[in-house]
Design a protein around this motif. Structure first.
Motif, PDB file in Angstrom:
ATOM      1  N   LEU A 210       0.831  -1.210   0.000  1.00 54.50           N
ATOM      2  CA  LEU A 210       0.000   0.000   0.000  1.00 54.50           C
ATOM      3  C   LEU A 210       0.862   1.255   0.000  1.00 54.50           C
ATOM      4  N   SER A 211       1.961   1.233   0.760  1.00 56.57           N
ATOM      5  CA  SER A 211       2.890   2.359   0.806  1.00 56.57           C
ATOM      6  C   SER A 211       3.536   2.588  -0.555  1.00 56.57           C
ATOM      7  N   THR A 212       3.940   1.493  -1.186  1.00 58.31           N
ATOM      8  CA  THR A 212       4.590   1.587  -2.497  1.00 58.31           C
ATOM      9  C   THR A 212       3.645   2.178  -3.540  1.00 58.31           C
ATOM     10  N   VAL A 213       2.421   1.650  -3.591  1.00 60.10           N
ATOM     11  CA  VAL A 213       1.434   2.145  -4.556  1.00 60.10           C
ATOM     12  C   VAL A 213       1.019   3.577  -4.217  1.00 60.10           C
ATOM     13  N   GLY A 214       0.846   3.862  -2.926  1.00 60.64           N
ATOM     14  CA  GLY A 214       0.373   5.176  -2.504  1.00 60.64           C
ATOM     15  C   GLY A 214       1.394   6.281  -2.714  1.00 60.64           C
ATOM     16  N   ILE A 218       1.682   8.769  -6.064  1.00 59.28           N
ATOM     17  CA  ILE A 218       1.572  10.227  -5.974  1.00 59.28           C
ATOM     18  C   ILE A 218       2.751  10.891  -6.688  1.00 59.28           C
ATOM     19  N   VAL A 219       3.974  10.411  -6.389  1.00 61.69           N
ATOM     20  CA  VAL A 219       5.165  10.971  -7.022  1.00 61.69           C
ATOM     21  C   VAL A 219       5.102  10.799  -8.535  1.00 61.69           C
ATOM     22  N   LEU A 233      -5.856  10.343 -18.813  1.00 62.18           N
ATOM     23  CA  LEU A 233      -6.449   9.242 -18.051  1.00 62.18           C
ATOM     24  C   LEU A 233      -5.427   8.575 -17.132  1.00 62.18           C
ATOM     25  N   LEU A 234      -4.193   8.412 -17.611  1.00 62.14           N
ATOM     26  CA  LEU A 234      -3.160   7.779 -16.800  1.00 62.14           C
ATOM     27  C   LEU A 234      -2.857   8.619 -15.557  1.00 62.14           C
ATOM     28  N   ILE A 241      -5.835   6.148  -7.576  1.00 60.99           N
ATOM     29  CA  ILE A 241      -5.434   4.869  -6.977  1.00 60.99           C
ATOM     30  C   ILE A 241      -4.442   5.098  -5.838  1.00 60.99           C
ATOM     31  N   ALA A 242      -3.518   6.043  -6.044  1.00 63.45           N
ATOM     32  CA  ALA A 242      -2.527   6.349  -5.009  1.00 63.45           C
ATOM     33  C   ALA A 242      -3.191   6.904  -3.754  1.00 63.45           C
ATOM     34  N   LEU A 243      -4.147   7.812  -3.922  1.00 72.48           N
ATOM     35  CA  LEU A 243      -4.831   8.394  -2.762  1.00 72.48           C
ATOM     36  C   LEU A 243      -5.632   7.343  -2.001  1.00 72.48           C
ATOM     37  N   ILE A 244      -6.330   6.479  -2.726  1.00 68.72           N
ATOM     38  CA  ILE A 244      -7.081   5.397  -2.070  1.00 68.72           C
ATOM     39  C   ILE A 244      -6.136   4.480  -1.302  1.00 68.72           C
TER      40      ILE A 244
END
Length: 476
Positions: A210-214, A218-219, A233-234, A241-244
């Motif tokens: 979750l940390s990696t995706v989040g 964002i970055v 769209l990307l 997805i990152a915020l969730i």
């Protein structure tokens, strides 16, 4: 300050040699972070890539650090100080070698990612170690020294690399790093001691994912937004997805007995306000670092080397004043630093929002140096004041969260600045008879830069408001 007794095994710890080891390694690591920025044009022609591709030299570096730094709080509890220090230097050395011999862009990018792993390990470890080995009443001075390294290294990077490119080739930027990195490794092997308590908590794989995706999302999302546009769209899907993922990650950390990143640090008001203050300041720094080089090279027509030299005094002044600001913090606390710092930044950013194609180089040097003085009064004092409020067991989490949000806020600040600048530039060109004329290009970019600096003004005003509520830690 020469020696302290280590609580766990009574080993005599020598803080100064340990700090020197980290400062040397940190300087080289942070220098390499911006060293290739002035070589992007050369890389495009030699490796046959377009501008959107070559930007991954920077984006990939930031993305790697954004993913790794949140995990650093966990790594510090699993591996000793020496193990992490040595690993960070080995990654940096290997990355420099791979990048230096890179026959293609993909290999160069791989080398830069390996280098970023080294820097991503080192920076939070340096802050964590400094908090442990130095008493509270000396931390302002110590953090000032760290600030000297963190700001001077990126400041001298562009000018130094510009000079190397003119005399040799871009590969030599990396080759010349290797002897210094090897020296840092040997010096660290001689002097770095283990100071952390290894609790080896259970590894929560879901938190890491979750940390990696989040944080990584964002970055990445904000990094590509300036190029692809906010309606892409990307970009939209990545940020959503990152915020969730970050929301789920945060909720999970509060439920775990041993969280990967302990967010209880946010329950300490001085820490949270300090975190927000340094994040806003770092957004200003990163946005300025992309706006001013563009303005100097396209708006004023300077060469890359000259542009780097124009920006160097500000970075050197920032580094030189950081230890002084640290001593003031140790003696008087943060209240005499943060508010004046934000006021200086607001005034300077207002003047930067009024630069033209006729503005003198001397004025740009003065304004950039003034901005860096304001930054000096805020970054390390606000960070140290916040960390001082935390109990010892939260040091690793506090430093990891700050350094993570610096990467995130840096990418957001850069993306917003580019977006505002591009929109204003396009609006300017709509009213120009010949948009392709050199004078129109320089004037339109300058107009875009003027508008983009308003973002910095808004951030500085928000920081000024927060500074009124930041009280000096009871330990300062």
């Amino acid at each position: 300050m020469s020696t302290i007794a280590y609580e766990q095994d009574k080993t005599v710890i020598r803080p100064v040699p340990i700090l020197i080891s980290f400062l040397i390694a940190g300087f080289i690591g942070l220098f390499s972070e911006t060293a290739l920025n002035m070589a992007l044009g050369n890389l495009m022609s030699e490796l046959d890539v377009v501008s959107s591709t070559v930007q991954w030299i920077t984006t990939g570096y930031l993305l790697t650090m954004g993913i790794l730094i949140p995990v650093s709080a966990l790594l510090i509890q699993w591996f000793s100080t020496r193990q992490l220090f040595v690993a960070s230097l080995l990654f940096s050395i290997i990355g420099a070698i791979v990048s230096g011999i890179a026959p293609s862009f993909s290999v160069l990018l791989l080398g830069r990612i390996i280098q970023a792993i080294g820097t991503g390990l080192l920076i939070p470890l340096m802050f964590h170690t400094a908090l442990i080995i130095f008493p509270v009443h000396k931390r302002g001075t110590i953090m000032g020294l760290i600030g000297l390294v963190m700001m001077t290294a990126p400041a001298v990077g562009p000018a130094t690399s510009g000079l190397i490119i003119e005399l040799l080739s871009w590969n030599w930027i990396l080759w010349l790093l290797i002897p210094f990195l090897v020296f840092s490794l040997v010096y660290g092997l001689a002097y770095v001691q283990n100071v952390s308590v290894l609790s080896k908590p259970k590894i929560d794989v879901l938190s890491i994912l979750l940390s990696t995706v989040g944080f990584g999302g964002i970055v990445y999302g904000f990094s590509i937004a300036g190029e692809k546009g906010w309606g892409n769209l990307l970009v939209i899907s990545t940020i959503i997805i990152a915020l969730i993922s970050l929301i789920i990650f945060s909720l999970r950390q509060f439920k775990l007995d041993k969280p990967m990143l302990d967010l209880r640090t946010l329950k300490y008001p001085k820490y949270t306000l300090g975190l927000l203050s340094v994040s806003a300041t770092f957004m200003i720094i990163l946005s300025t670092m992309i706006l001013l080089p563009l303005y100097l090279q396209i708006g004023l027509g300077l060469t890359a080397l000259t542009a780097g030299l124009v920006l160097m005094p500000g970075g050197i002044i920032n580094g030189a004043l950081s230890p002084i600001a640290g001593r003031i913090f140790d003696k008087f606390g943060s209240k005499w630093l943060l508010t004046p710092g934000f006021i200086i930044m607001i005034i300077t950013l207002w003047n930067l929002s009024n630069v033209t194609t006729e503005t003198s180089i001397a004025m740009v040097i003065f304004l950039h140096s003034s901005l860096m003085i304001g930054v000096t009064l805020i970054m390390m004092p606000a960070q140290t004041n916040g960390l001082n409020e935390l109990p010892r067991e939260l040091y690793a989490d506090g430093t990891a969260l700050i350094n993570t949000l610096l990467q995130v806020s840096g990418s957001i600040g850069t993306a917003l600045a580019i977006t505002i600048m591009s929109a204003s530039q396009n609006s300017f060109l709509e009213n120009v008879a010949d948009p392709s004329a050199p004078s129109a290009v320089s004037s339109s970019l300058t107009a875009g830069v003027q508008t983009a600096f308003i973002l910095g003004i808004v951030l500085a005003i928000s920081g000024l408001i927060m500074s009124f509520f930041i009280k000096s830690s009871k330990n300062t």
